[in-house]
Design an enzyme around this catalytic site. Structure first.
Site, mmCIF file in Angstrom:
data_model
loop_
_atom_site.group_PDB
_atom_site.id
_atom_site.type_symbol
_atom_site.label_atom_id
_atom_site.label_comp_id
_atom_site.label_asym_id
_atom_site.label_seq_id
_atom_site.Cartn_x
_atom_site.Cartn_y
_atom_site.Cartn_z
ATOM 1 N N HIS A 34 1.031 -1.299 -0.041
ATOM 2 C CA HIS A 34 -0.001 -0.044 0.015
ATOM 3 C C HIS A 34 0.999 1.396 -0.104
ATOM 4 O O HIS A 34 0.722 2.305 -0.728
ATOM 5 C CB HIS A 34 -0.964 -0.153 1.393
ATOM 6 C CG HIS A 34 -1.638 1.179 1.501
ATOM 7 N ND1 HIS A 34 -3.023 1.410 1.167
ATOM 8 C CD2 HIS A 34 -1.375 2.320 2.001
ATOM 9 C CE1 HIS A 34 -3.368 2.503 1.608
ATOM 10 N NE2 HIS A 34 -2.325 3.311 2.097
ATOM 11 N N GLU A 35 1.696 1.181 1.012
ATOM 12 C CA GLU A 35 2.773 2.378 0.886
ATOM 13 C C GLU A 35 3.538 2.757 -0.334
ATOM 14 O O GLU A 35 3.628 3.683 -0.886
ATOM 15 C CB GLU A 35 3.920 2.415 2.080
ATOM 16 C CG GLU A 35 3.162 2.279 3.325
ATOM 17 C CD GLU A 35 2.181 3.466 3.821
ATOM 18 O OE1 GLU A 35 2.545 4.683 3.289
ATOM 19 O OE2 GLU A 35 1.324 3.317 4.507
ATOM 20 N N HIS A 63 1.315 4.259 -2.988
ATOM 21 C CA HIS A 63 1.328 5.652 -2.882
ATOM 22 C C HIS A 63 2.410 6.384 -3.691
ATOM 23 O O HIS A 63 2.495 7.401 -4.461
ATOM 24 C CB HIS A 63 1.377 6.154 -1.528
ATOM 25 C CG HIS A 63 0.250 6.324 -0.673
ATOM 26 N ND1 HIS A 63 -1.013 6.782 -1.239
ATOM 27 C CD2 HIS A 63 -0.038 5.597 0.650
ATOM 28 C CE1 HIS A 63 -1.929 6.389 -0.220
ATOM 29 N NE2 HIS A 63 -1.480 5.814 0.872
ATOM 30 N N GLU A 76 -6.031 6.961 -1.066
ATOM 31 C CA GLU A 76 -5.833 5.679 0.155
ATOM 32 C C GLU A 76 -6.591 4.609 -0.665
ATOM 33 O O GLU A 76 -6.286 3.443 -0.695
ATOM 34 C CB GLU A 76 -6.616 5.902 1.048
ATOM 35 C CG GLU A 76 -5.919 7.124 2.175
ATOM 36 C CD GLU A 76 -4.546 6.720 2.401
ATOM 37 O OE1 GLU A 76 -4.147 5.150 2.564
ATOM 38 O OE2 GLU A 76 -3.629 7.511 2.393
ATOM 39 N N ASP A 127 -4.911 0.919 -1.654
ATOM 40 C CA ASP A 127 -5.264 -0.226 -1.233
ATOM 41 C C ASP A 127 -5.490 -1.328 -2.370
ATOM 42 O O ASP A 127 -5.207 -2.410 -2.489
ATOM 43 C CB ASP A 127 -6.639 -0.201 -0.604
ATOM 44 C CG ASP A 127 -6.661 0.384 0.845
ATOM 45 O OD1 ASP A 127 -5.385 0.112 1.350
ATOM 46 O OD2 ASP A 127 -7.839 0.723 1.509
HETATM 47 ZN ZN LIG Z 1 -2.019 5.228 2.929
#
Ligand SMILES: [Zn+2]
Length: 425
Positions: free
Chosen positions: A274-275, A278, A352, A356
């Protein structure tokens, strides 16, 4: 009172009322019924505790906002701004030094007012719910280090802004915009290596199954990753998290030690996926660009407002100055700031969902991502069903149940697609 003071007062009150409404709507959602995806994960006792945590924090937030507003209004109408202005001028320093002292004195006062609240939040609220690990010594050291960092960066930046407004005429806001932009980007570069280690220890993740799994995943999506760091989050709180900071060579993926302790390897890989999502989708750059645009707008409007004598009259200050204009305009800017904040949070929530989705699709660990989100929410006693209006005002991340639903929708979409591709197998 003139039209500017009336406008500012109306804005401040309106903002407070909105927060009050949002907080109370949020409180109406409190219930002992555990949402179905979390049944079995929460003991009824623990769930009741999460609801009590929500109630305490919401009320505390509203009290802090009310006291802040009250103190500001009293200080203002008792002639506090005018008093500080007179006192700093009386020293007879040059315009930049006088300005630094004026802004510094007000910022210092504000920081002092915040401390009792921070103390209460850490040592009473967080303590009562079993999160606090901060010793009083650490708390004091944090305050001192925080103040030193703020002074180190705040003094040159503020001095630069004052200098440009004093010397560069109508284009001052453009010069300031350039300066603030360079500063913001510069801080991003040095924060992971210079600032954050002042507060926490960052150790490279030790060799083993977890590191291999993370490095393997990073290689599979073509993400150049030198190292993963583990931060001693447990020094202050039992809450856990993971984040990404910095750019280029200095970028870092950081896991809290509390996160590593509680999650499986599959869950941790999903969280880091997930990070990395981003970063891959350039969310960090986009947010920064939005921030820079906002600063430009702020400085442009500031340059207009600073020419208005009524702005200074509103605060009982007789002699206009750049530094006082800066502070007063900050208050006039409240509604723009508020609306922009809501907009930025909306963008952040969209990011977000996208991160995900990225994590689930590229790691093939949708279930692990969902499990990680669930566990995180339970450990951190997150509010599972906040009111949508409260979310719009305060949430940079979507509520966890909506994130889980979005992940499940994505998964069933993928399965359907795979079945169709498989052609009747
Ligand atoms: Zn996040």
């Amino acid at each position: 009172m003139n039209w500017i003071s009336l406008t500012i007062l109306t804005f401040l009150l309106a903002e407070f009322v909105l927060r009050l409404i949002a907080g109370n709507l949020n409180l109406t959602r409190i219930s002992d019924r555990i949402p179905s995806p979390f049944q079995g994960l929460y003991a009824p006792d623990k769930y009741r505790q999460s609801q009590a945590y929500l109630r305490t924090n919401t009320r505390f937030g509203l009290i802090v906002a009310a006291v802040d507003l009250l103190l500001l209004v009293v200080f203002w109408f008792a002639g506090g701004f005018a008093g500080v202005d007179k006192w700093t001028r009386a020293l007879g320093w040059g315009p930049v030094a006088t300005g630094l002292l004026f802004i510094g004195a007000l910022a210092g006062l504000k920081a002092l007012v915040n401390q009792p609240f921070n103390l209460y939040a850490t040592f009473v609220i967080e303590e009562r719910f079993g999160f606090n690990r901060t010793s009083f010594g650490t708390w004091v050291k944090d305050r001192i280090k925080g103040a030193l960092v703020a002074l180190t960066f705040g003094i040159p930046l503020t001095a630069g802004v004052l200098f440009f407004f004093l010397t560069t005429g109508p284009n001052a806001w453009l010069w300031c915009w350039g300066l603030v932009t360079v500063f913001t980007i510069g801080v991003q570069f040095i924060a992971p290596t210079w600032i954050m280690p002042l507060f926490n220890r960052f150790e490279p993740l030790e060799e083993g199954e977890l590191k291999d799994a993370i490095m393997g995943y990073a290689a599979s999506i073509g993400f150049a990753l030198e190292n993963v760091f583990v931060m001693d989050g447990s020094k202050r709180s039992t809450k856990s998290n993971a984040f990404f900071t910095g750019f280029g060579r200095h970028r870092r993926i950081v896991l809290f030690d509390t996160l590593v302790a509680k999650h499986s390897v599959a869950e941790l890989v999903a969280v880091l996926a997930h990070e990395m999502g981003h970063y891959k989708m350039r969310h960090i750059h986009k947010m920064m660009a939005i921030g820079i645009l906002q600063t430009g707008l702020l400085l442009f409007l500031l340059a207009l407002a600073i020419e208005t004598p009524a702005l200074f009259d509103a605060f009982y200050v007789q002699q206009p100055s750049i530094h006082a204009g800066l502070v007063f305009f900050g208050l006039l800017y409240t509604p723009v700031d508020f609306l922009m904040g809501m907009l930025v949070q909306r963008v952040s929530r969209a990011h977000e969902y996208a991160a995900d989705r990225f994590a689930a699709e590229t790691s093939g660990r949708c279930e692990a991502m969902i499990d990680a989100l669930k566990k995180l929410s339970v450990h951190n006693l997150s509010n599972l069903s906040p009111h949508p209006f409260y979310v719009a005002l305060h949430y940079s991340h979507p509520p966890v149940l909506q994130r889980i639903e979005a992940l499940q929708r994505g998964q069933s979409r993928n399965e359907r697609r795979m079945r169709e591709d498989g052609g009747g197998r």
